[in-house]
Scaffold this active site. Structure first.
Site, PDB file in Angstrom:
ATOM      1  N   SER A 214       0.837  -1.197   0.000  1.00 12.04           N
ATOM      2  CA  SER A 214       0.000   0.000   0.000  1.00 12.04           C
ATOM      3  C   SER A 214       0.868   1.241   0.000  1.00 12.04           C
ATOM      4  O   SER A 214       2.014   1.220   0.451  1.00 12.04           O
ATOM      5  CB  SER A 214      -0.903   0.027   1.231  1.00 12.04           C
ATOM      6  N   ASP A 215       0.310   2.350  -0.500  1.00  9.63           N
ATOM      7  CA  ASP A 215       0.913   3.636  -0.186  1.00  9.63           C
ATOM      8  C   ASP A 215       0.734   3.856   1.312  1.00  9.63           C
ATOM      9  O   ASP A 215      -0.095   3.208   1.961  1.00  9.63           O
ATOM     10  CB  ASP A 215       0.260   4.751  -0.996  1.00  9.63           C
ATOM     11  N   TRP A 216       1.503   4.779   1.858  1.00 11.72           N
ATOM     12  CA  TRP A 216       1.562   4.940   3.311  1.00 11.72           C
ATOM     13  C   TRP A 216       0.218   5.447   3.857  1.00 11.72           C
ATOM     14  O   TRP A 216      -0.279   6.484   3.440  1.00 11.72           O
ATOM     15  CB  TRP A 216       2.709   5.857   3.670  1.00 11.72           C
TER      16      TRP A 216
END
Length: 791
Positions: A214-216
């Site tokens: 995932s993106d953060w």
């Protein structure tokens, strides 16, 4: 050794902001990740190790050179290995859909083939050194407005033919080891829950064996994300998986085989980067330092080679030595070398254009004059305006305290700002920070602070108290766009600016955020600045005006609202052009800007965001020491609103990609947007060219052969571009291939361009299959504004 369910799930969320947890039972060692792609920042978001700052992605891509992209990947891998980093979060291969996109500076281009080919070379260069690349952001993540909630609505054919194509190429040609799922929704489903994209296309049709992270802070759910193809949640140790995902498996919402697949992909990554086995990998020593002569040469050459000559009347460029030059503009003395947000790094220095020309020209031939203001939002003090009271170095001193007043750390911050609470590993929690800087310039100045909290600010005999609050304007505001305040002071040289802040204790970013000290000389009136510029220009043989954008426009989390240059920069160029014998404009920006003065200047050099050696690279390009042989990677529209896709603002949460596959030059060529100022692929270099004897060979995957002759007076690099113009009006023109060649003056070269088979297919939404595109013509061009032959 077999892990139980809880142990397996525990591996699927980061251990910290930028690390993955080890598991001794199975020989899994810690895996360390770092942001990219314009430098390997390391494990700290701010104030970390000094690392090399690379030219930005659009500038590197403008070389149209896969070999250079491979070299960039290899150098970045060295920067990662020097810090014992296993995974670099790049390249960014979203497309330049609308020129308003604030984060376009991180992405290569508006064209999927060019983007994919360069990304594949970059990935090979990095992974050949045993460092994983991460393709981001999957998918339809072309703007920043409401990026955490926006639903990008894209039809299936456009999704496959345009936006997924760079990812497909980088998987097929380079086997990128990781990908990153974006913040946004796609056609009603979160990117982190995209069963259709992640499972059916990427892992299914493409046979992708790598890991999707995932993106953060992007993951919202347990079962839906796990079933939707997401393998790893970042960051940790919190997040929506953990116990919730264990419970989802026990409740039958997620099959344990899904968890096993995620773990297997994680272990494959670990094996590839040397983090699986009895002993962790050994990292090499003796790699070039960020400020070494090796890095200086590499970064100067890579930056200058991608710079693009947009206009060059009467061979105004390159500058002849012995010419008296008036260098003018705020960007000349404070050159913008990187964009804002997670791409920022802590470089050893950032060379301005003034630094570059001062190093190459005798003082009698150069004057330097500051320009008009270019920012509406102040930035942390730079250029030595504030210095550390302890060491005297440019920057500030920051003391971090817990609730009892115990010192947790005393740190020097060269960038006059620091991140707190995001990647600290203190025993206690920071509740107060004390920031100090010594003012190096006396007189009327503006001083202030950056960051959310309750402030006490003292300078000389004056003190102010106030509170700065977050506005709720987007996720991550405390980190990417924190509140600030500046006030005007009369300071004496040597005064200490001291600011004490009590961090906010509520909300998602309680006791976290970016904090800094602001400081600069009080602005002068625009009229006075223009008068100085006119005097300087009239006394020289040539005026070089450097204009551009700043991190206010080219940054993560915020999109642009206009392509116009900020401040009175257009007026500055007009004033100088009216007074100078010759005027050359250098555009210090990564993406298109409006140039209402372009016909009244002699030359325009587009310089991108050129990295730590930026000023040296610009100087080398201006003087012809390195040919700026770049070609544009985005079309430059003539006016605001003049692109096939323009708005980046969702309506009722939705952002329809209504232009379909007709983005950028494709839409302009089809008449769906006005004629641009500069076409995709445009670039003059420092020579002129004749094309002759163009021929077509092959049928299934055609090749084009053409002879190019350098009719100029200098050796030069030419980029022969081939475009497919389908007969079917529903299909846009598209780049089908290119080849670059270097030729001496007066000589010729026979060039072969191989077209890419993926450009000869279209997605049939009825059958759900690829099919051969209709017939058409192949255009041989120096950019779509300069077509030389049609086959």
């Amino acid at each position: 050794m077999t892990l139980d369910l809880a142990a397996k799930v525990a591996l699927l969320t980061g251990a910290t902001m930028f690390t993955l947890a080890p598991q001794e039972q199975i020989g899994l060692h810690e895996i360390r990740l770092s942001d990219g792609p314009t430098g390997v920042r390391g494990l700290k978001f701010s104030g970390g190790r000094v690392v090399a700052l690379f030219p930005n992605a659009t500038l590197l891509a403008s070389a149209w050179d896969a070999d250079a992209a491979y070299e960039v990947g290899r150098i970045l891998a060295e920067e990662a290995l020097a810090q014992e980093i296993h995974v670099v979060l790049g390249p960014t291969i979203n497309l330049h859909r609308s020129p308003l996109g604030g984060r376009l500076f991180e992405a290569y281009s508006e064209d999927p083939l060019l983007t994919g080919k360069l990304a594949a070379a970059y990935v090979r260069g990095m992974q050949d050194q045993g460092v994983a690349a991460c393709l981001k952001h999957l998918i339809a993540n072309e703007s920043e407005t409401d990026r955490n909630t926006v639903d990008s609505v894209v039809d299936e054919a456009t999704l496959r033919e345009v936006y997924l194509l760079p990812f497909e190429i980088a998987v097929e040609e380079a086997d990128a080891w990781t990908m990153m799922a974006a913040y946004n929704d796609v056609n009603g489903a979160a990117a982190t829950e995209q069963h259709h994209v992640n499972n059916e296309i990427v892992k299914g049709e493409w046979g992708y064996r790598g890991l999707i992270m995932s993106d953060w802070f992007a993951t919202r759910t347990a079962a839906a994300a796990a079933n939707g193809g997401l393998d790893l949640v970042m960051p940790g140790p919190g997040g929506p998986w953990g116990d919730a995902l264990v419970e989802a498996v026990k409740n039958g919402e997620v099959d344990e085989s899904v968890i096993d697949d995620h773990v297997n992909r994680l272990l494959l990554l670990a094996d590839r980067v040397g983090a699986l086995g009895e002993e962790p990998r050994e990292f090499p020593g003796g790699l070039p330092a960020p400020d070494s002569d090796v890095r200086k040469e590499q970064l100067t050459r890579l930056a200058a080679s991608g710079m693009t000559v947009l206009r060059n009347e009467n061979a105004a460029l390159p500058l002849a030595r012995g010419t008296r030059v008036a260098l003018i503009g705020r960007h000349a003395v404070q050159t913008i070398d990187m964009g804002g947000g997670s791409a920022q790094v802590n470089p050893p220095y950032q060379a301005s254009v003034a630094d570059g020309l001062i190093a190459l020209l005798p003082s009698k031939d150069l004057t330097v004059t500051d320009g008009v203001e270019v920012r509406t939002r102040p930035v942390p003090a730079r250029g030595g305006f504030l210095t550390d009271p302890v060491t005297g170095w440019p920057g500030i001193r920051v003391q971090l305290l817990d609730a009892d007043g115990t010192e947790l750390e005393d740190r020097f911050c060269a960038q006059s700002s620091t991140m707190v609470g995001m990647d600290d590993d203190f025993a206690g929690v920071v509740t107060t920070a004390v920031l100090r800087g010594r003012v190096s310039v006396g007189g009327e100045v503006e001083l202030g602070v950056l960051g959310a909290g309750r402030w006490l600010v003292e300078a000389g005999e004056e003190s102010l108290r106030y509170r700065l609050d977050l506005t709720g304007n987007g996720f991550g505001e405390a980190v990417l766009a924190p509140p600030l305040r500046v006030d005007r002071f009369v300071a004496a040289e040597g005064d200490i600016l001291t600011a004490r802040v009590e961090l906010l204790s509520e909300g998602t970013f309680a006791n976290k955020g970016l904090f800094g000290l602001l400081g600069h000389v009080a602005p002068r009136s625009t009229v006075d600045v223009l008068d100085d510029a006119v005097r300087a220009a009239s006394g020289a043989d040539v005026a070089v005006v450097v204009v551009g954008l700043t991190e206010e426009q080219e940054t993560e989390s915020v999109d642009k609202t206009t392509l116009a240059l900020p401040g009175a920069q257009d007026a500055l160029v007009e004033a100088v052009a009216g007074a100078a014998r010759r005027t050359i404009v250098v555009v210090n920006a990564a993406t298109p800007v409006l140039m209402p003065w372009r016909d009244r200047v002699d030359a325009v050099l587009w310089a991108g965001l050129p990295g730590q050696e930026g000023g040296h690279a610009v100087a080398a390009a201006l003087l012809g020491d390195i040919e700026p042989a770049g070609r544009l990677v985005s079309t430059f529209p003539a006016a605001d609103g003049g692109s096939p896709a323009w708005s980046v603002t969702p309506v009722d949460g939705r952002l329809p990609y209504e232009e379909g596959p007709f983005i950028g030059y494709r839409g302009h060529y089809a008449g769906r947007a006005p004629e641009p100022v500069f076409w995709f692929g445009h670039g003059l270099g420092y020579a002129s060219w004749d094309y002759s004897d163009a021929r077509l060979t092959g049928s299934d995957q055609p090749e084009v052969m053409v002879t190019v002759t350098n009719t100029g007076s200098r050796a030069s690099r030419e980029v022969v571009q081939v475009y497919l113009r389908p007969d079917d009006a529903a299909q846009p023109i598209r780049l089908a291939g290119w080849t670059a060649v270097k030729v001496k003056p007066g000589e010729s070269a026979r060039v072969t361009v191989h077209t890419d088979s993926r450009m000869w297919r279209v997605w049939n939404t009825t059958s759900g299959e690829w099919e051969r595109a209709s017939g058409g013509q192949l255009l041989i061009a120096r950019g779509l504004g300069d077509i030389r032959a049609t086959l």
